[in-house]
Design a protein around this motif. Structure first.
Motif, short mmCIF file in Angstrom:
data_model
loop_
_atom_site.label_atom_id
_atom_site.label_comp_id
_atom_site.label_asym_id
_atom_site.label_seq_id
_atom_site.Cartn_x
_atom_site.Cartn_y
_atom_site.Cartn_z
N LYS A 285 -4.87 -0.98 -2.18
CA LYS A 285 -5.32 -0.42 -3.42
C LYS A 285 -5.73 0.66 -3.02
CE LYS A 285 -4.89 -5.17 -4.77
NZ LYS A 285 -5.96 -6.69 -5.23
N GLU A 286 -6.70 1.00 -2.68
CA GLU A 286 -8.15 1.41 -1.90
C GLU A 286 -6.87 3.30 -2.07
OE1 GLU A 286 -10.79 1.74 -3.59
OE2 GLU A 286 -10.29 -0.73 -3.07
N MET A 287 -5.77 3.39 -1.63
CA MET A 287 -5.19 4.88 -1.73
C MET A 287 -4.33 5.26 -2.86
SD MET A 287 -1.94 6.24 -0.51
CE MET A 287 -0.72 5.11 -0.18
N LYS A 288 -4.70 6.94 -2.64
CA LYS A 288 -4.47 6.68 -4.50
C LYS A 288 -3.65 8.27 -4.78
CE LYS A 288 -8.54 5.20 -6.31
NZ LYS A 288 -10.26 5.45 -7.92
N GLU B 209 -2.81 -4.94 1.64
CA GLU B 209 -3.39 -4.63 0.42
C GLU B 209 -4.46 -4.42 -0.16
OE1 GLU B 209 -3.40 -8.17 -3.21
OE2 GLU B 209 -1.68 -8.68 -2.12
N ALA B 210 -5.76 -5.01 0.83
CA ALA B 210 -6.65 -4.18 0.38
C ALA B 210 -6.86 -2.62 0.83
CB ALA B 210 -8.07 -4.51 1.54
N GLU B 211 -6.45 -2.10 1.68
CA GLU B 211 -6.33 -0.81 1.65
C GLU B 211 -5.63 0.16 0.93
OE1 GLU B 211 -5.28 0.32 6.40
OE2 GLU B 211 -5.59 -2.24 6.01
N VAL C 69 -3.01 8.54 -11.62
CA VAL C 69 -2.97 7.14 -11.28
C VAL C 69 -2.75 5.70 -12.33
CG1 VAL C 69 -5.11 6.81 -9.79
CG2 VAL C 69 -5.77 7.23 -11.83
N PRO D 138 -2.50 3.12 -6.35
CA PRO D 138 -2.64 3.26 -7.94
C PRO D 138 -2.35 4.46 -8.56
CG PRO D 138 -4.87 3.02 -6.05
CD PRO D 138 -3.25 2.39 -5.39
N LEU E 269 -2.74 6.19 4.26
CA LEU E 269 -3.82 5.27 4.23
C LEU E 269 -4.70 5.44 5.25
CD1 LEU E 269 -1.63 1.35 4.78
CD2 LEU E 269 -3.11 2.57 3.05
#
Length: 296
Positions: A208-211, A204-206, A277, A237, A105
């Protein structure tokens, strides 16, 4: 060797050559808990393991504010920096799995991949306060009884007996190692890191963006990690999920061959650029396709 992390000396060992792997241990373990992985993966990777702050031969700060999830992340980065490593595969178990996730993160640019194994205690909705209270009780017991006497009690937990039943000698080694832990370090780690870290669900918001390519590994009898593991699989993802049958919490020691095989396949796919992803067509609301949407 020792590397300085925020004024705290961290004991580090490494072996092998190639792409780096950083192994981060659980609360009940230490740097040597990764021996089955160090021996196996050092044949083709540069493998690094270290003792967290509070775990001799690393330094043992004696103030509560010297222990936190943020500091655990900073220490992992300090190890990478001290060894001149720009990027590494990060493999963490339990407490180390939380640190691995937070590295992804906050420092995605330093992570080739994340393996988040046996992580999730305290994350289940509605059970956060229960876990915090148990964590504080464990800390008190380390102080009252000392690590030597409390080790067998702690090592006989509901998600450790699987290890004991399968491999009594390996479990006995685990308990003997736990008995050598610093009483102060164990208590302060439990209070400062375990009892205060945020739940996965709060992030959760963070997430969802962590690829960063991620592998989640859990034992099917490690009850309080299963649902958080499923949650991470749904939210991250680029995550895959492996559930080891008839297995508890101490995954890498309880099932070292299976753990190494699954981890090795994951690392090979990441190194080959084949772990991406999730395909956006893999929608849970379309289990069976009824329309040729590509033609619409």
């Amino acid at each position: 060797m020792k590397i300085q992390g925020d004024g705290v000396g961290l004991y580090v060992e490494e072996d092998g050559k190639g792409t780096p792997i950083l192994f981060i241990h659980e609360f009940g373990g230490t740097w040597s808990s990764w021996e089955p992985q160090m021996r196996y993966f050092a044949r083709r990777y540069r493998c690094i393991t270290y003792a967290a702050r509070g775990y001799p031969p690393s330094d043992v700060p004696e103030t509560p504010d010297a222990y936190s999830q943020d500091l655990a992340v900073s220490d992992a980065i300090a190890v990478l920096n001290g060894l001149g490593i720009e990027k590494a595969h990060i493999v963490g178990l339990s407490m180390g799995g939380f640190t691995a996730l937070h590295l992804g993160l906050r420092h995605a640019d330093r992570c080739l991949s994340l393996t988040i194994a046996g992580a999730g205690y305290g994350c289940e909705p509605g059970r956060e306060e229960f876990f915090r209270n148990v964590s504080l009780t464990v800390a008190d017991n380390f102080e009252k009884l000392g690590a030597k006497d409390f080790a067998r009690i702690y090592g006989s937990g509901a998600s450790r007996v699987q290890f004991q039943n399968k491999d009594p000698r390996g479990w006995a080694e685990f308990v003997a190692r736990l008995a050598t832990h610093s009483t102060t370090g164990a208590a302060l780690t439990m209070r400062g890191v375990q009892a205060r870290r945020p739940s996965f669900y709060e992030l959760e918001a963070e997430l969802k963006e962590m690829k960063v390519p991620s592998l989640i590994m859990n034992g099917d009898e490690d009850d309080h990690c299963l649902q958080p593991g499923f949650y991470l699989k749904r939210i991250l993802p680029a995550a895959g999920l492996a559930v080891l049958p008839k297995t508890g919490h101490t995954l890498n020691l309880e099932e070292p061959q299976l753990f190494n095989t699954i981890l090795g396949e994951f690392l090979a796919q990441v190194d080959a650029g084949c772990w991406g992803v999730r395909d956006p067509r893999a929608r849970p609301d379309q289990v069976m396709k009824t329309l040729d949407t590509d033609q619409i």
